[in-house]
Write a protein that holds these residues in place. Structure first.
Motif, PDB file in Angstrom:
ATOM      1  N   ASN A 105      -8.587  -0.697 -13.594  1.00 28.19           N
ATOM      2  CA  ASN A 105      -8.697  -1.539 -12.409  1.00 28.19           C
ATOM      3  C   ASN A 105      -8.961  -3.009 -12.730  1.00 28.19           C
ATOM      4  OD1 ASN A 105      -8.274   0.404 -10.368  1.00 28.19           O
ATOM      5  ND2 ASN A 105     -10.298   1.249 -10.791  1.00 28.19           N
TER       6      ASN A 105
ATOM      7  N   HIS B 146      -4.137  -3.107 -11.855  1.00 31.91           N
ATOM      8  CA  HIS B 146      -3.113  -2.068 -11.902  1.00 31.91           C
ATOM      9  C   HIS B 146      -3.312  -1.098 -10.736  1.00 31.91           C
ATOM     10  CE1 HIS B 146      -2.530  -2.760 -16.453  1.00 31.91           C
ATOM     11  NE2 HIS B 146      -1.474  -3.216 -15.809  1.00 31.91           N
TER      12      HIS B 146
ATOM     13  N   THR C  35      -3.947   2.288  -8.940  1.00 28.45           N
ATOM     14  CA  THR C  35      -4.774   3.412  -9.355  1.00 28.45           C
ATOM     15  C   THR C  35      -3.915   4.658  -9.557  1.00 28.45           C
ATOM     16  OG1 THR C  35      -5.197   4.182  -7.104  1.00 28.45           O
ATOM     17  CG2 THR C  35      -6.696   2.503  -8.004  1.00 28.45           C
TER      18      THR C  35
ATOM     19  N   GLU D 262      -4.400   7.517  -8.299  1.00 27.01           N
ATOM     20  CA  GLU D 262      -4.215   8.183  -7.003  1.00 27.01           C
ATOM     21  C   GLU D 262      -3.107   7.512  -6.193  1.00 27.01           C
ATOM     22  OE1 GLU D 262      -7.995   9.027  -8.796  1.00 27.01           O
ATOM     23  OE2 GLU D 262      -7.091   7.090  -8.210  1.00 27.01           O
ATOM     24  N   ASP D 263      -3.099   6.176  -6.175  1.00 30.00           N
ATOM     25  CA  ASP D 263      -2.071   5.461  -5.416  1.00 30.00           C
ATOM     26  C   ASP D 263      -0.691   5.636  -6.038  1.00 30.00           C
ATOM     27  OD1 ASP D 263      -3.837   4.603  -3.512  1.00 30.00           O
ATOM     28  OD2 ASP D 263      -4.101   2.596  -4.360  1.00 30.00           O
TER      29      ASP D 263
ATOM     30  N   GLN E  60       1.490   3.644 -17.326  1.00 29.74           N
ATOM     31  CA  GLN E  60       1.913   4.172 -16.028  1.00 29.74           C
ATOM     32  C   GLN E  60       3.429   4.164 -15.896  1.00 29.74           C
ATOM     33  OE1 GLN E  60      -0.594   1.466 -13.730  1.00 29.74           O
ATOM     34  NE2 GLN E  60      -1.786   3.200 -12.975  1.00 29.74           N
TER      35      GLN E  60
END
Length: 465
Positions: free
Chosen positions: A2, A22, A24, A26-27, A193
């Motif tokens: 984060n 960045h 998350t 979850e998102d 990611q």
């Protein structure tokens, strides 16, 4: 994860404008699920409806053109007139696919008899990942998104870490135009990611415009997971002048092309190749042209000025490359100075440089100068010009000029590049394909073939009862 990772910095002043963490985990998971879920309903819509949404996107981009252009200038230092032109071209791209997309995706009849009808269909494949660069933060997004939006694919868009404001502005424009939730989503993703997204079975392809190193990494990951990739990477485009009836005019043209966007264009004329009989006069004319330039604020858009590079790192890289070029034996004829004082002392300015006598075979000879460096080579014959032009690992664009009938065509026909212009630059517009060969990448964007990459070319045969 984060901590602030996407940073908006004004390259004219060095001022930090904003920063974002960045996305998350979850998102990101939710964004992937939304793109997959939205695909079913978006692809099921008639293509004419999707084209109408693209038409509205074009209208919104035009309405917001001044705002978008100002954001580009503020965030990556593009001169205001060039930024305005980029915003207009982005709108043109959406309008082009809104008008022609249904035609490009129309089924092709292969056989139609009294017993059987067989067609080739052009269908969307699913959610895609786009990885976009900072140097043309509107145009690059438009040329990836517009054809795939009309085709029926859904998109996760990972923009450059240095242009988050542009990324958010584009997303807002698409929302205003009526692009549904899940069909397009900006994500501030990190490298790990991105790898996770490529590996996700719901993602069906990835398009990257960026560096050769980034392209190799993405291609490796895409190949490992059996995903289609389209790559538009670096370039070291030759710009060949075999003969001239106006040296001053040709020099001004070469300098203008090379210094567009502070030299930060993949298909810029990074290697200028000139016949020996006009070489000295051409070099003198280029140096005189560069000497007349002074640093300026890109927001003012004044003539005879140069702006900053996009970032401190970009400026540092150009300085370091010039130092190595001189150490290898190249002649720095003018420029290459870092501004450290005056009105723009905190910005990322490097004065435009002219290099000659770069030794062939040296490491620096094969590198791409992604900034305001004009490199000029002398050749004794058309054959040497062609051999030098093709002596590169890249193959994006190329241009050749001559005053004698057929002379430029003879060289141009043998240039190994994805785009070649003879006695003029290859056209760049929404209806003309863009892409390269060799280490400049593969795949094409824009024009009719721009809608032919992330598509299921399904053979569909129906036996008649």
């Amino acid at each position: 994860m984060n901590a602030p990772a996407y940073r908006s910095v004004n390259p004219t002043t060095g001022e930090l404008l904003d920063e974002y963490p960045h996305i998350t985990a979850e998102d990101l998971s939710a964004a992937l699920a939304a793109a997959d879920e939205a695909f079913g309903s978006w692809a099921a819509r008639p293509i004419e409806e999707r084209a109408e949404v693209a038409r509205r996107v074009s209208e919104v981009l035009r309405e917001r053109g001044d705002e978008l252009a100002a954001q580009v200038t503020r965030e990556m230092g593009k001169p205001a007139p060039e930024a305005a032109g980029e915003a207009e071209l982005a709108a043109d791209i959406f309008a082009y696919y809104a008008e022609h997309g249904p035609e490009f995706a129309a089924e092709q009849v292969l056989s139609d008899t009294d017993k059987e009808r067989t067609v080739l269909q052009h269908l969307p494949v699913g959610p895609l990942l786009g990885i976009m660069p900072w140097n043309y933060p509107l145009y690059q997004v438009a040329r990836f998104v517009a054809p795939n939006l009309v085709l029926g694919n859904t998109i996760l868009l990972k923009h450059a870490e240095s242009t988050p404001g542009c990324a958010l502005a584009i997303e807002a424009a698409l929302r205003e135009a009526g692009v549904p939730e899940g069909v397009y989503r900006n994500i501030f993703a990190g490298h790990e990611q991105v790898s996770e997204i490529i590996a996700d079975p719901r993602i069906q392809g990835v398009s990257l415009t960026g560096s050769e190193r980034a392209g190799a990494a993405v291609a490796e990951q895409a190949g490992r997971h059996l995903k289609k990739a389209v790559l538009e990477l670096g370039g070291s485009d030759p710009w060949i002048l075999l003969s001239s009836d106006d040296i001053e005019k040709d020099a001004a043209k070469a300098v203008g092309v090379r210094l567009e966007n502070a030299g930060q264009a993949c298909n810029s004329n990074k290697r200028i190749i000139v016949s020996a009989d006009i070489y000295d006069r051409f070099v003198d004319a280029v140096i005189a042209r560069v000497a007349a330039l002074s640093p300026g604020d890109p927001a003012d858009g004044e003539e005879d000025t140069y702006g900053p590079l996009s970032s401190r790192k970009a400026a540092d890289t150009i300085e370091e490359q010039l130092t190595r070029a001189v150490s290898a034996g190249a002649q720095l004829r003018i420029g290459g100075e870092r501004l450290v004082e005056g009105a723009f002392g905190d910005g990322f300015y490097v004065s435009p440089a002219v290099l000659t006598d770069v030794p062939r075979g040296s490491d620096i000879y094969y590198e791409e100068f992604f900034g305001p460096v004009i490199t000029i080579f002398r050749v004794e014959s058309d054959e040497e010009a062609l051999e030098l032009a093709n002596d590169t690992q890249y193959g994006l664009g190329s241009t050749v000029y001559a005053t004698e009938p057929g002379r430029a065509e003879a060289v141009g026909a043998k240039l190994r590049a994805g785009m070649t212009g003879v006695n003029g630059a290859a056209p760049e517009s929404e209806d003309m394909p863009f892409g390269g060969v060799k280490r400049s990448g593969y795949g094409r964007e824009l024009g009719p073939v721009g809608m032919d990459e992330f598509v299921n070319k399904r053979l569909y045969s129906v036996r008649k009862a």
